[in-house]
Design an enzyme around this catalytic site. Structure first.
Site, PDB file in Angstrom:
ATOM      1  N   GLU A   1       0.837  -1.213   0.000  1.00 51.32           N
ATOM      2  CA  GLU A   1       0.000   0.000   0.000  1.00 51.32           C
ATOM      3  C   GLU A   1       0.865   1.254   0.000  1.00 51.32           C
ATOM      4  OE1 GLU A   1      -3.072   2.552   2.692  1.00 51.32           O
ATOM      5  OE2 GLU A   1      -3.088   0.389   3.055  1.00 51.32           O
TER       6      GLU A   1
ATOM      7  N   SER B   1      -8.490  -9.174   6.470  1.00 50.67           N
ATOM      8  CA  SER B   1      -8.445 -10.094   5.326  1.00 50.67           C
ATOM      9  C   SER B   1      -8.610 -11.555   5.745  1.00 50.67           C
ATOM     10  CB  SER B   1      -7.150  -9.892   4.534  1.00 50.67           C
ATOM     11  OG  SER B   1      -6.041  -9.790   5.390  1.00 50.67           O
TER      12      SER B   1
END
Length: 316
Positions: A131, A273
């Site tokens: 990210e 996740s």
């Protein structure tokens, strides 16, 4: 033999967030639309169980676009990619679908807007995390300076202390980030921050649930992957919030039962996740060894949903 009693505190919210849900759906719908193989640049989300499941359905995971053939669709992971990646895909006339979480895309847009206004960017994030790489890659090299700790703030060299803005990785610890922001504001009083907190709602909510749960627990387990930033932050938040034993496990087989000998209470949560099936697997493992009383620790209710890209909603 009677099983020892155990109070099992279950954090809510926990597990999948809207961005992860959307990213997985994007891969599944791409496989339905175009058939296998569909290529995915970087793990779609940081969870081995999820990635292996999609691989079984025909997804091929690669680290770089150069590993993908021109004639098959490619998906960019939920963490986001540098601008150079979609540009390279366009140059090769590839079909590509961007599964970047909309909350990460918001940070990308923000960084670009600040740069257009002549501000140099400072990013609070973890070096090498996809990210961070993706967000820093929205602007030309050198335009985004990375800081990981309050100590880093003292040593960064900026062009103009009066023309700065900062953004953050969306999966950081809320408390750690506040310390870095305070250091930035102390050194650069004119620095411009985000209109709205960059750390995403799901990260914040999961950390708040852990803070509420941790003081009640002898031990706490976070179901998640070792390369998942938000999962690792949950472990740290749990330890800081008063739980002496706070550990990350990928699956029930990773539980260190000897370390949990004699506990009376356990807290369980999961990174954004981690699928519910793995959380249930861990809960069942405790049910097999203890006489479990379950208690929900709910600090927020999430009803966020993100649409998949139009290209996948259109018929073949």
């Amino acid at each position: 033999m009677t099983k020892p009693p155990l109070t099992l505190y279950l954090a809510a919210p926990r597990g999948f967030c809207a961005g992860v849900d959307r990213a997985i759906k994007i891969v599944e719908m791409a496989l339905e639309k175009w058939g296998a193989p569909v290529y995915v640049r970087h793990e779609i989300v940081h969870n081995k169980f999820v990635v292996d499941g999609l691989r079984d359905k025909g997804a091929v995971f690669v680290e770089e676009l150069s590993e993908c053939p021109d004639d098959r669709p490619v998906i960019f992971s939920a963490h986001g990619v540098p601008k150079s990646v979609p540009s390279a895909a366009q140059a090769r006339n590839m079909i590509y679908v961007d599964a970047t979480c909309p909350l990460v895309s918001k940070v990308h847009i923000e960084a670009q807007r600040h740069a257009d206004n002549g501000l140099q960017m400072i990013m609070i994030g973890h070096a090498g995390h996809p990210e961070t790489v993706g967000t820093m890659g929205q602007l030309p090299p050198g335009e985004v300076l990375l800081v990981e700790t309050p100590e880093d703030v003292a040593t960064i060299k900026v062009r103009d202390p009066g023309k700065l803005a900062y953004v953050t990785q969306t999966t950081l610890s809320v408390d750690d980030t506040a310390g870095i922001v305070a250091a930035l504001r102390a050194r650069f009083p004119d620095i411009v921050g985000p209109h709205k907190e960059d750390i995403c709602y799901a990260t914040t909510n999961r950390q708040e649930a852990v803070k509420a749960m941790a003081p009640k627990c002898d031990a706490m387990l976070v179901v998640g992957a070792p390369n998942s930033s938000n999962s690792k932050r949950l472990v740290e938040v749990g330890a800081r919030a008063g739980c002496a034993y706070s550990q990350l496990v990928q699956r029930s087989e990773d539980i260190d039962w000897r370390a949990l000998d004699g506990i009376r209470s356990i807290g369980i949560t999961a990174g954004a996740s981690a699928p519910e099936v793995l959380i249930n697997e861990v809960i069942d493992a405790f049910g097999a060894r203890f006489d479990v009383t379950r208690e929900l620790v709910e600090t927020a209710v999430e009803n966020v949903e993100f649409k998949v890209p139009r290209v996948l909603r259109e018929a073949v």
